[in-house]
Motif scaffolding. Structure first.
Motif, PDB file in Angstrom:
ATOM      1  N   ALA A 178      27.813   2.650  12.706  1.00 61.00           N
ATOM      2  CA  ALA A 178      27.809   3.914  11.952  1.00 61.00           C
ATOM      3  C   ALA A 178      27.534   5.076  12.909  1.00 61.00           C
ATOM      4  CB  ALA A 178      26.750   3.866  10.857  1.00 61.00           C
ATOM      5  N   GLY A 179      28.262   5.084  14.003  1.00 57.85           N
ATOM      6  CA  GLY A 179      28.035   6.110  15.023  1.00 57.85           C
ATOM      7  C   GLY A 179      27.207   5.530  16.158  1.00 57.85           C
ATOM      8  N   GLU A 180      27.016   6.320  17.185  1.00 56.97           N
ATOM      9  CA  GLU A 180      26.315   5.831  18.376  1.00 56.97           C
ATOM     10  C   GLU A 180      24.868   5.462  18.070  1.00 56.97           C
ATOM     11  OE1 GLU A 180      25.371   7.260  22.898  1.00 56.97           O
ATOM     12  OE2 GLU A 180      27.107   8.095  21.865  1.00 56.97           O
ATOM     13  N   GLY A 181      24.527   4.199  18.357  1.00 56.97           N
ATOM     14  CA  GLY A 181      23.164   3.736  18.162  1.00 56.97           C
ATOM     15  C   GLY A 181      22.729   3.612  16.716  1.00 56.97           C
ATOM     16  N   LYS A 182      23.697   3.533  15.797  1.00 56.64           N
ATOM     17  CA  LYS A 182      23.375   3.409  14.376  1.00 56.64           C
ATOM     18  C   LYS A 182      24.229   2.327  13.736  1.00 56.64           C
ATOM     19  CE  LYS A 182      21.911   8.150  13.684  1.00 56.64           C
ATOM     20  NZ  LYS A 182      22.105   9.373  12.916  1.00 56.64           N
TER      21      LYS A 182
ATOM     22  N   ALA B  51      28.110 -12.426 -18.416  1.00 57.10           N
ATOM     23  CA  ALA B  51      28.717 -11.372 -17.620  1.00 57.10           C
ATOM     24  C   ALA B  51      28.211 -11.441 -16.190  1.00 57.10           C
ATOM     25  CB  ALA B  51      28.367 -10.014 -18.217  1.00 57.10           C
ATOM     26  N   GLN B  52      29.071 -11.053 -15.264  1.00 54.50           N
ATOM     27  CA  GLN B  52      28.630 -11.000 -13.876  1.00 54.50           C
ATOM     28  C   GLN B  52      27.746  -9.773 -13.687  1.00 54.50           C
ATOM     29  OE1 GLN B  52      31.053 -12.401 -10.695  1.00 54.50           O
ATOM     30  NE2 GLN B  52      30.734 -10.514  -9.551  1.00 54.50           N
ATOM     31  N   VAL B  53      26.616  -9.971 -13.025  1.00 59.15           N
ATOM     32  CA  VAL B  53      25.690  -8.894 -12.727  1.00 59.15           C
ATOM     33  C   VAL B  53      25.787  -8.617 -11.237  1.00 59.15           C
ATOM     34  CG1 VAL B  53      23.299  -8.106 -12.870  1.00 59.15           C
ATOM     35  CG2 VAL B  53      24.175  -9.712 -14.572  1.00 59.15           C
ATOM     36  N   GLU B  54      25.786  -7.333 -10.865  1.00 58.75           N
ATOM     37  CA  GLU B  54      25.919  -6.944  -9.463  1.00 58.75           C
ATOM     38  C   GLU B  54      24.891  -5.893  -9.106  1.00 58.75           C
ATOM     39  OE1 GLU B  54      29.861  -6.100  -7.982  1.00 58.75           O
ATOM     40  OE2 GLU B  54      30.738  -6.971  -9.791  1.00 58.75           O
ATOM     41  N   ALA B  55      24.388  -5.992  -7.881  1.00 57.39           N
ATOM     42  CA  ALA B  55      23.456  -4.986  -7.352  1.00 57.39           C
ATOM     43  C   ALA B  55      23.818  -4.732  -5.898  1.00 57.39           C
ATOM     44  CB  ALA B  55      22.020  -5.484  -7.453  1.00 57.39           C
ATOM     45  N   THR B  56      23.900  -3.460  -5.520  1.00 58.87           N
ATOM     46  CA  THR B  56      24.242  -3.088  -4.145  1.00 58.87           C
ATOM     47  C   THR B  56      23.256  -2.043  -3.647  1.00 58.87           C
ATOM     48  OG1 THR B  56      26.580  -3.490  -4.585  1.00 58.87           O
ATOM     49  CG2 THR B  56      26.058  -2.160  -2.645  1.00 58.87           C
ATOM     50  N   THR B  57      22.797  -2.240  -2.421  1.00 58.80           N
ATOM     51  CA  THR B  57      21.900  -1.299  -1.765  1.00 58.80           C
ATOM     52  C   THR B  57      22.400  -1.117  -0.341  1.00 58.80           C
ATOM     53  OG1 THR B  57      20.068  -2.180  -3.056  1.00 58.80           O
ATOM     54  CG2 THR B  57      19.478  -0.814  -1.181  1.00 58.80           C
ATOM     55  N   GLU B  58      22.316   0.093   0.182  1.00 61.69           N
ATOM     56  CA  GLU B  58      22.762   0.304   1.556  1.00 61.69           C
ATOM     57  C   GLU B  58      21.874   1.307   2.266  1.00 61.69           C
ATOM     58  OE1 GLU B  58      26.365   3.373   1.586  1.00 61.69           O
ATOM     59  OE2 GLU B  58      26.793   1.624   0.335  1.00 61.69           O
ATOM     60  N   ARG B  59      21.917   1.227   3.601  1.00 60.15           N
ATOM     61  CA  ARG B  59      21.094   2.109   4.417  1.00 60.15           C
ATOM     62  C   ARG B  59      21.714   2.204   5.809  1.00 60.15           C
ATOM     63  NH1 ARG B  59      18.063   2.542   1.554  1.00 60.15           N
ATOM     64  NH2 ARG B  59      16.027   1.663   1.528  1.00 60.15           N
ATOM     65  N   VAL B  60      21.610   3.368   6.432  1.00 58.40           N
ATOM     66  CA  VAL B  60      21.965   3.523   7.836  1.00 58.40           C
ATOM     67  C   VAL B  60      20.665   3.458   8.622  1.00 58.40           C
ATOM     68  CG1 VAL B  60      22.915   5.076   9.585  1.00 58.40           C
ATOM     69  CG2 VAL B  60      24.033   4.884   7.355  1.00 58.40           C
ATOM     70  N   VAL B  61      20.650   2.590   9.645  1.00 57.26           N
ATOM     71  CA  VAL B  61      19.448   2.427  10.466  1.00 57.26           C
ATOM     72  C   VAL B  61      19.747   2.833  11.902  1.00 57.26           C
ATOM     73  CG1 VAL B  61      18.444   0.649   8.986  1.00 57.26           C
ATOM     74  CG2 VAL B  61      19.898  -0.016  10.886  1.00 57.26           C
ATOM     75  N   GLY B  62      18.696   3.221  12.606  1.00 55.46           N
ATOM     76  CA  GLY B  62      18.824   3.742  13.966  1.00 55.46           C
ATOM     77  C   GLY B  62      18.794   2.669  15.030  1.00 55.46           C
ATOM     78  N   ALA B  63      19.744   1.748  14.967  1.00 56.54           N
ATOM     79  CA  ALA B  63      19.921   0.722  15.991  1.00 56.54           C
ATOM     80  C   ALA B  63      21.373   0.264  15.924  1.00 56.54           C
ATOM     81  CB  ALA B  63      18.979  -0.461  15.751  1.00 56.54           C
ATOM     82  N   ASP B  64      21.871  -0.279  17.041  1.00 56.17           N
ATOM     83  CA  ASP B  64      23.273  -0.702  17.047  1.00 56.17           C
ATOM     84  C   ASP B  64      23.483  -1.904  16.122  1.00 56.17           C
ATOM     85  OD1 ASP B  64      23.443  -3.330  18.820  1.00 56.17           O
ATOM     86  OD2 ASP B  64      22.015  -1.973  19.795  1.00 56.17           O
ATOM     87  N   ALA B  65      24.711  -2.081  15.692  1.00 50.54           N
ATOM     88  CA  ALA B  65      25.047  -3.099  14.692  1.00 50.54           C
ATOM     89  C   ALA B  65      24.672  -4.503  15.149  1.00 50.54           C
ATOM     90  CB  ALA B  65      26.535  -3.024  14.342  1.00 50.54           C
ATOM     91  N   GLU B  66      24.860  -4.813  16.413  1.00 48.90           N
ATOM     92  CA  GLU B  66      24.542  -6.160  16.906  1.00 48.90           C
ATOM     93  C   GLU B  66      23.049  -6.450  16.795  1.00 48.90           C
ATOM     94  OE1 GLU B  66      24.987  -8.930  20.891  1.00 48.90           O
ATOM     95  OE2 GLU B  66      26.147  -7.079  20.761  1.00 48.90           O
ATOM     96  N   THR B  67      22.226  -5.485  17.159  1.00 58.08           N
ATOM     97  CA  THR B  67      20.768  -5.651  17.060  1.00 58.08           C
ATOM     98  C   THR B  67      20.345  -5.858  15.616  1.00 58.08           C
ATOM     99  OG1 THR B  67      20.403  -4.312  19.033  1.00 58.08           O
ATOM    100  CG2 THR B  67      18.545  -4.517  17.507  1.00 58.08           C
ATOM    101  N   VAL B  68      20.923  -5.068  14.717  1.00 57.08           N
ATOM    102  CA  VAL B  68      20.579  -5.153  13.293  1.00 57.08           C
ATOM    103  C   VAL B  68      21.017  -6.499  12.720  1.00 57.08           C
ATOM    104  CG1 VAL B  68      20.992  -4.142  11.013  1.00 57.08           C
ATOM    105  CG2 VAL B  68      20.658  -2.651  13.001  1.00 57.08           C
ATOM    106  N   PHE B  69      22.243  -6.912  13.033  1.00 54.24           N
ATOM    107  CA  PHE B  69      22.737  -8.190  12.533  1.00 54.24           C
ATOM    108  C   PHE B  69      21.867  -9.342  13.047  1.00 54.24           C
ATOM    109  CE2 PHE B  69      25.258 -12.036  12.665  1.00 54.24           C
ATOM    110  CZ  PHE B  69      25.740 -12.092  11.367  1.00 54.24           C
ATOM    111  N   ASP B  70      21.540  -9.315  14.333  1.00 54.24           N
ATOM    112  CA  ASP B  70      20.714 -10.373  14.919  1.00 54.24           C
ATOM    113  C   ASP B  70      19.358 -10.461  14.225  1.00 54.24           C
ATOM    114  OD1 ASP B  70      22.773 -10.999  16.647  1.00 54.24           O
ATOM    115  OD2 ASP B  70      21.846 -10.064  18.410  1.00 54.24           O
ATOM    116  N   ALA B  71      18.780  -9.324  13.880  1.00 58.50           N
ATOM    117  CA  ALA B  71      17.487  -9.323  13.181  1.00 58.50           C
ATOM    118  C   ALA B  71      17.620  -9.959  11.801  1.00 58.50           C
ATOM    119  CB  ALA B  71      16.943  -7.897  13.066  1.00 58.50           C
TER     120      ALA B  71
END
Length: 147
Positions: free
Chosen positions: A98-102, A2-22
């Motif tokens: 996820a909004g300004e600066g998030k 069977a396929q096993v799946e796991a998902t986790t998510e979080r909103v962080v206090g930085a813009d998307a480009e900064t987060v992606f680059d990290a």
């Protein structure tokens, strides 16, 4: 199996480009984000997003250690996909505004689980364990990008 799946998510206090680059910075930032469940971290090719080949061992439980050799691709903007050459495991990181600066970060992992009773336990418990591990990564990511 069977396929096993796991998902986790979080909103962080930085813009998307900064987060992606990290997240995409395998030769620098990414190693700082890994909790004690990861060992033998090594960038073998590239080091920044698409085209990176990275190795680590992931110890999900006291008895279960995965030796991972991951090929990184960026199929769309804000998305990193890590495909393990040693198994069916695929981890996808999605970063969206996820909004300004998030930014919202979603990490989703799938793999083909074992069959039988072992597969039942894997499908039942592995997503929770992996969720805790990636929750720790996202906590460290938030600290890193919110500096």
């Amino acid at each position: 199996m069977a396929q096993v799946e796991a998902t986790t998510e979080r909103v962080v206090g930085a813009d998307a480009e900064t987060v992606f680059d990290a997240l995409a910075d395998y030769s620098g930032t990414r190693a700082k984000l890994l909790p004690e469940h990861f060992s033998e971290y090594e960038v073998r090719e590239g080091g920044d997003g698409e085209g990176t080949l990275v190795h680590w061992k992931l110890q999900a439980t006291s008895k279960r250690v995965r030796d991972c050799l991951l090929e990184v691709s960026e199929p769309t903007d804000g998305e990193l996909v890590e495909k393990d050459r040693n198994s069916s495991m695929v981890t996808t990181w999605r970063v969206t505004p996820a909004g300004e600066g998030k930014a919202k970060v979603v990490v989703h992992t799938t793999w083909q689980g074992a069959g039988g009773i072992g597969g039942f336990f894997e499908k039942t418990f592995a997503p929770k364990g992996l969720g805790r591990i990636y929750g720790a990564v996202l906590d460290k990511l938030a600290v890193e990008v919110e500096k």
